[in-house]
Every structure is written in C-alpha cells, then in structure tokens.
Design a protein around this motif. Structure first.
Motif, short mmCIF file in Angstrom:
data_model
loop_
_atom_site.label_atom_id
_atom_site.label_comp_id
_atom_site.label_asym_id
_atom_site.label_seq_id
_atom_site.Cartn_x
_atom_site.Cartn_y
_atom_site.Cartn_z
N ALA A 24 -21.12 -67.99 8.53
CA ALA A 24 -21.60 -66.73 7.95
C ALA A 24 -20.43 -65.85 7.51
N ALA A 25 -19.38 -65.80 8.31
CA ALA A 25 -18.19 -65.00 7.95
C ALA A 25 -17.53 -65.58 6.70
N GLN A 27 -19.04 -67.32 4.35
CA GLN A 27 -19.93 -67.03 3.22
C GLN A 27 -19.73 -65.60 2.72
N LYS A 28 -19.54 -64.69 3.65
CA LYS A 28 -19.30 -63.29 3.28
C LYS A 28 -18.00 -63.17 2.49
N LYS A 31 -18.55 -64.44 -1.01
CA LYS A 31 -19.29 -63.46 -1.81
C LYS A 31 -18.37 -62.35 -2.28
N GLN A 32 -17.50 -61.87 -1.38
CA GLN A 32 -16.56 -60.81 -1.74
C GLN A 32 -15.61 -61.27 -2.83
#
Length: 81
Positions: A24-25, A27-28, A31-32
């Motif tokens: 999840a980290a 993926q974040k 995205k950024q």
C-alpha cells in the motif's frame, strides 16, 4: 494498479517478502510520482527503493510472475560403488 504490478504484489506477499501494508505504501508512492508528472515507476522498483524487498528477491518474484520460473539447482553428487 497495472495488472503486472498486481500479480507482482500478490506473489511477493504470498512468498512473505512484503506485507500488504508495504504494498500500500509503494502504491501511494507510485500515485504521487504519477501525479507529479513523472514516469510512474513499477511497483517492484518502488518496493526495492523503499527497501521492502531485496533486488534479488524481487527478481525471483518477477521470474515467477513472468512465467520464467528457473529450474531448481540440483546438487552435484558422486555415485559410490
């Protein structure tokens, strides 16, 4: 998430190399990077950069995901009569 990233994440979690939280980290961070206008790195690259998975383990997971599973090494042995 791209299908290849999804398969990589599932296999890496299954093998115990990363946790769902680490994915999840990553993926974040992907995205950024995308929102900043840069080329979005692969999930594998982000996880390696974050030191969530070693480059060697990432390559092993990638080989399995890509259908390029390497044959296991068979130790050399000598037949004694």
């Amino acid at each position: 998430m791209a299908a290849s990233d999804e398969r990589f994440a599932q296999e890496a979690i299954k093998r115990g190399h990363v946790t769902p939280r680490e994915v999840a980290a990553a993926q974040k961070a992907q995205k950024q990077a995308r929102e900043a206008g840069g080329a979005a790195p692969t999930l594998r690259d982000v996880l390696v950069r974050q030191k969530a998975i070693s480059p060697e383990d990432a390559a092993r997971v990638e080989a399995v995901v890509g259908g390029q599973q390497q044959a296991p090494e068979i130790p050399v042995y000598e037949v004694i009569k």
